[in-house]
Design a protein around this motif. Structure first.
Motif, PDB file in Angstrom:
ATOM      1  N   ASN A 329      40.023 -22.548  12.752  1.00  0.00           N
ATOM      2  CA  ASN A 329      39.991 -23.750  13.591  1.00  0.00           C
ATOM      3  C   ASN A 329      40.565 -23.482  14.979  1.00  0.00           C
ATOM      4  O   ASN A 329      40.136 -24.080  15.972  1.00  0.00           O
ATOM      5  CB  ASN A 329      40.759 -24.886  12.914  1.00  0.00           C
ATOM      6  CG  ASN A 329      40.083 -25.346  11.638  1.00  0.00           C
ATOM      7  OD1 ASN A 329      38.858 -25.403  11.558  1.00  0.00           O
ATOM      8  ND2 ASN A 329      40.869 -25.659  10.627  1.00  0.00           N
ATOM      9  N   ARG A 330      41.544 -22.551  15.045  1.00  0.00           N
ATOM     10  CA  ARG A 330      42.125 -22.202  16.345  1.00  0.00           C
ATOM     11  C   ARG A 330      41.087 -21.507  17.221  1.00  0.00           C
ATOM     12  O   ARG A 330      40.995 -21.760  18.431  1.00  0.00           O
ATOM     13  CB  ARG A 330      43.331 -21.285  16.124  1.00  0.00           C
ATOM     14  CG  ARG A 330      44.230 -21.128  17.339  1.00  0.00           C
ATOM     15  CD  ARG A 330      45.127 -22.320  17.511  1.00  0.00           C
ATOM     16  NE  ARG A 330      45.986 -22.220  18.678  1.00  0.00           N
ATOM     17  CZ  ARG A 330      46.770 -23.196  19.106  1.00  0.00           C
ATOM     18  NH1 ARG A 330      46.790 -24.337  18.443  1.00  0.00           N
ATOM     19  NH2 ARG A 330      47.521 -23.049  20.176  1.00  0.00           N
ATOM     20  N   VAL A 331      40.307 -20.621  16.608  1.00  0.00           N
ATOM     21  CA  VAL A 331      39.276 -19.903  17.356  1.00  0.00           C
ATOM     22  C   VAL A 331      38.212 -20.870  17.874  1.00  0.00           C
ATOM     23  O   VAL A 331      37.785 -20.789  19.036  1.00  0.00           O
ATOM     24  CB  VAL A 331      38.636 -18.822  16.464  1.00  0.00           C
ATOM     25  CG1 VAL A 331      37.425 -18.195  17.161  1.00  0.00           C
ATOM     26  CG2 VAL A 331      39.654 -17.743  16.123  1.00  0.00           C
ATOM     27  N   VAL A 332      37.785 -21.805  17.036  1.00  0.00           N
ATOM     28  CA  VAL A 332      36.785 -22.790  17.453  1.00  0.00           C
ATOM     29  C   VAL A 332      37.307 -23.627  18.615  1.00  0.00           C
ATOM     30  O   VAL A 332      36.578 -23.919  19.578  1.00  0.00           O
ATOM     31  CB  VAL A 332      36.394 -23.687  16.259  1.00  0.00           C
ATOM     32  CG1 VAL A 332      35.482 -24.818  16.707  1.00  0.00           C
ATOM     33  CG2 VAL A 332      35.707 -22.862  15.175  1.00  0.00           C
ATOM     34  N   MET A 333      38.572 -24.015  18.565  1.00  0.00           N
ATOM     35  CA  MET A 333      39.173 -24.815  19.627  1.00  0.00           C
ATOM     36  C   MET A 333      39.215 -24.030  20.940  1.00  0.00           C
ATOM     37  O   MET A 333      38.891 -24.562  22.014  1.00  0.00           O
ATOM     38  CB  MET A 333      40.584 -25.237  19.229  1.00  0.00           C
ATOM     39  CG  MET A 333      41.272 -26.143  20.237  1.00  0.00           C
ATOM     40  SD  MET A 333      43.042 -26.257  19.972  1.00  0.00           S
ATOM     41  CE  MET A 333      43.573 -24.682  20.632  1.00  0.00           C
ATOM     42  N   LEU A 334      39.594 -22.757  20.878  1.00  0.00           N
ATOM     43  CA  LEU A 334      39.688 -21.942  22.090  1.00  0.00           C
ATOM     44  C   LEU A 334      38.306 -21.688  22.698  1.00  0.00           C
ATOM     45  O   LEU A 334      38.157 -21.634  23.932  1.00  0.00           O
ATOM     46  CB  LEU A 334      40.383 -20.618  21.771  1.00  0.00           C
ATOM     47  CG  LEU A 334      41.864 -20.738  21.373  1.00  0.00           C
ATOM     48  CD1 LEU A 334      42.419 -19.392  20.940  1.00  0.00           C
ATOM     49  CD2 LEU A 334      42.694 -21.302  22.520  1.00  0.00           C
ATOM     50  N   MET A 335      37.297 -21.562  21.850  1.00  0.00           N
ATOM     51  CA  MET A 335      35.936 -21.411  22.377  1.00  0.00           C
ATOM     52  C   MET A 335      35.488 -22.685  23.081  1.00  0.00           C
ATOM     53  O   MET A 335      34.773 -22.638  24.106  1.00  0.00           O
ATOM     54  CB  MET A 335      34.981 -21.042  21.243  1.00  0.00           C
ATOM     55  CG  MET A 335      35.236 -19.657  20.650  1.00  0.00           C
ATOM     56  SD  MET A 335      34.049 -19.163  19.383  1.00  0.00           S
ATOM     57  CE  MET A 335      32.599 -18.851  20.385  1.00  0.00           C
ATOM     58  N   ALA A 336      35.916 -23.833  22.565  1.00  0.00           N
ATOM     59  CA  ALA A 336      35.602 -25.105  23.222  1.00  0.00           C
ATOM     60  C   ALA A 336      36.288 -25.200  24.579  1.00  0.00           C
ATOM     61  O   ALA A 336      35.718 -25.729  25.544  1.00  0.00           O
ATOM     62  CB  ALA A 336      36.022 -26.269  22.323  1.00  0.00           C
ATOM     63  N   VAL A 337      37.520 -24.687  24.696  1.00  0.00           N
ATOM     64  CA  VAL A 337      38.225 -24.671  25.980  1.00  0.00           C
ATOM     65  C   VAL A 337      37.466 -23.810  26.983  1.00  0.00           C
ATOM     66  O   VAL A 337      37.322 -24.177  28.164  1.00  0.00           O
ATOM     67  CB  VAL A 337      39.662 -24.156  25.789  1.00  0.00           C
ATOM     68  CG1 VAL A 337      40.349 -23.953  27.136  1.00  0.00           C
ATOM     69  CG2 VAL A 337      40.478 -25.134  24.944  1.00  0.00           C
ATOM     70  N   LEU A 338      36.956 -22.655  26.527  1.00  0.00           N
ATOM     71  CA  LEU A 338      36.198 -21.781  27.424  1.00  0.00           C
ATOM     72  C   LEU A 338      34.910 -22.449  27.902  1.00  0.00           C
ATOM     73  O   LEU A 338      34.497 -22.286  29.058  1.00  0.00           O
ATOM     74  CB  LEU A 338      35.872 -20.468  26.710  1.00  0.00           C
ATOM     75  CG  LEU A 338      37.026 -19.476  26.566  1.00  0.00           C
ATOM     76  CD1 LEU A 338      36.614 -18.299  25.685  1.00  0.00           C
ATOM     77  CD2 LEU A 338      37.480 -18.967  27.933  1.00  0.00           C
TER      78      LEU A 338
END
Length: 458
Positions: A329-338
């Motif tokens: 879930n952390r990876v998905v969130m960081l990709m959304a930030v990018l």
């Protein structure tokens, strides 16, 4: 001696039955009955006589230093908090074949070499099988006693006769009390076996290690109360086909639960990894996009670990997202930030993030390294192999300060890194470092401009 009377209690509603039933007639729960002892009721006078202590004021309690002894295994001693505490009860869990028995027989040999007596009780292997493992590990110790036994009453007798300094039970799921009619490994057998061993450990001052099986989900098999009864719970992690193992404390009444021990499985058994940073970076590619090094903290020890990301066009309607060693879930969130703050078009790309070495990273300081690795792979631009990155990333793209920046940078200097990209909030109060350039950033845009754009800003 007659059989001890037992009853079956539903763990959902408390319904009591004299025999086991698959379905509770009261609450309709399946597989909820657990066997328990029927305790003889005592009169109020007996209860008063049984009370041996009176309430004591906190300031009148004398604090004694914990009596410990070293195992001569630096990694294990670190996880335990400085050594084994006498009279403590330690539960060791892990997947089959991960190396639990190998680690414990090596520890038993180290303790025996100190002139202390060790009793190794195996309920899964014969004496010849244990001897074969000991010969393979070059273990031959006069103070190491081995017995293959499952009966708890016999085991208790051996413990009182030998009175060892260290007791090892492998495993608690194979031990049974003949007074209980249920099969070995059941809830009542595991709970009763652990309770008996706990009483003997506290009474005789014996340090006890108990091996516990794990379920498919990775938790220790048996009742959850098992983990509450013991003093320390250790998990042995790692893939069977990977040579590296991680020993982690999830409960420790005598030390921190943040420490980890790292081992390498070799032909001579489990070898300690004293310098994990060198281990994890040994085969790192220098000219590959999507690769970046994070300065992490495991307990009190800084560890440099490589994070890899792979971004490629998807062949499916919905792009795939996979994460190994890091929270998905952390990876998905960081990709959304990018996507939102930097403008990277990742909605049509498959994303894969991997922590090299099989270690698990959970601290927020890995955020900035993940972001940079993903952007590096997407733009196919190489991040300088002498650059190290750490920092927490928020949903608005800001980079927040993290703990222990000086420890992280010092470890990076030891490993020869020349540039360190960190949160600007961590630059205040840092000592001067001669051999590395410290670059502070406020947001993700600045960090990517530095590591991928080729320029530095203060």
């Amino acid at each position: 001696m007659g059989k001890i009377k037992t009853k079956y209690v539903c763990q959902e509603c408390g319904y009591i039955s004299l025999k086991w039933m698959g379905k509770c007639p009261e609450c309709n729960s399946w597989q909820s009955f657990v066997e328990e002892f029927v305790e003889k009721k005592r009169s109020s006078s007996e209860v008063v006589k049984a009370v041996s202590q009176k309430p004591v004021k906190l300031k009148n309690i004398e604090l004694q230093i914990e009596d410990r002894f070293k195992t001569d295994n630096i990694e294990l001693d670190r996880v335990l908090g400085g050594g084994i505490v006498k009279g403590s009860l330690v539960l060791v869990g892990g997947d089959p074949g991960i190396g639990k028995s190998t680690l414990l027989i090596q520890v038993a040999s180290n303790i025996g070499n100190k002139g202390l007596k060790v009793l190794y009780v195996s309920g899964e292997e014969s004496l010849k099988q244990i001897k074969m493992r000991a010969d393979r590990l070059s273990i031959d110790n006069e103070n190491l006693y081995i017995v293959s036994e499952n009966n708890l009453q016999y085991i208790s007798k051996y413990i009182e006769e030998i009175n060892p300094n260290l007791l090892i039970i492998d495993s608690i799921q194979t031990v049974y009390n003949p007074d209980i009619t249920s099969a070995p490994g059941s809830v009542s057998q595991v709970r009763e076996g652990t309770a008996t061993l706990m009483k003997l450990s506290k009474k005789l001052g014996i340090a006890t290690f108990i091996v516990g099986h794990v379920t498919k989900t990775g938790s220790i098999a048996g009742p959850k109360v098992l983990e509450h009864m013991v003093d320390t719970v250790l998990y042995f992690e790692g893939e069977k086909h990977n040579i590296y193992r991680v020993l982690r404390a999830v409960k420790n009444r005598f030390g921190s639960t943040n420490e980890i021990g790292i081992f390498e499985m070799t032909n001579n058994g489990l070898e300690q990894v004293i310098n994990p940073s060198h281990l994890f970076l040994a085969h790192r590619p220098k000219e590959a996009s999507g690769s970046v090094v994070i300065a992490g903290i495991e307990g009190t020890r800084p560890v440099l670990i490589e994070i890899q990301a792979l971004i490629s066009p998807t062949s499916f309607g919905n792009p795939r997202r996979m994460a190994t060693g890091i929270d998905y879930n952390r990876v998905v969130m960081l990709m959304a930030v990018l996507e939102k703050k930097i403008g990277l078009q990742l909605q049509g790309q498959d994303g894969y993030v991997n922590v090299v070495g099989g270690i698990q990273l959970s601290e927020p300081a890995v955020d900035l390294a993940i972001v940079c690795a993903i952007a590096s792979s997407f733009r196919n631009k190489i991040i300088d192999h002498q650059t190290i990155i750490f920092g927490e990333v928020g949903l608005t793209g800001e980079v927040r300060a993290v703990n222990y920046p000086e420890k992280r940078i010092t470890e990076a200097v030891k490993m020869g890194f020349k540039t360190c990209v960190i949160p600007k909030g961590n630059t205040n109060g840092l000592p001067a470092f001669k051999d590395i350039e410290i670059v502070g950033v406020d947001n993700v845009y600045e960090a990517l401009d530095i590591v991928l754009g080729g320029r530095h800003s203060g």
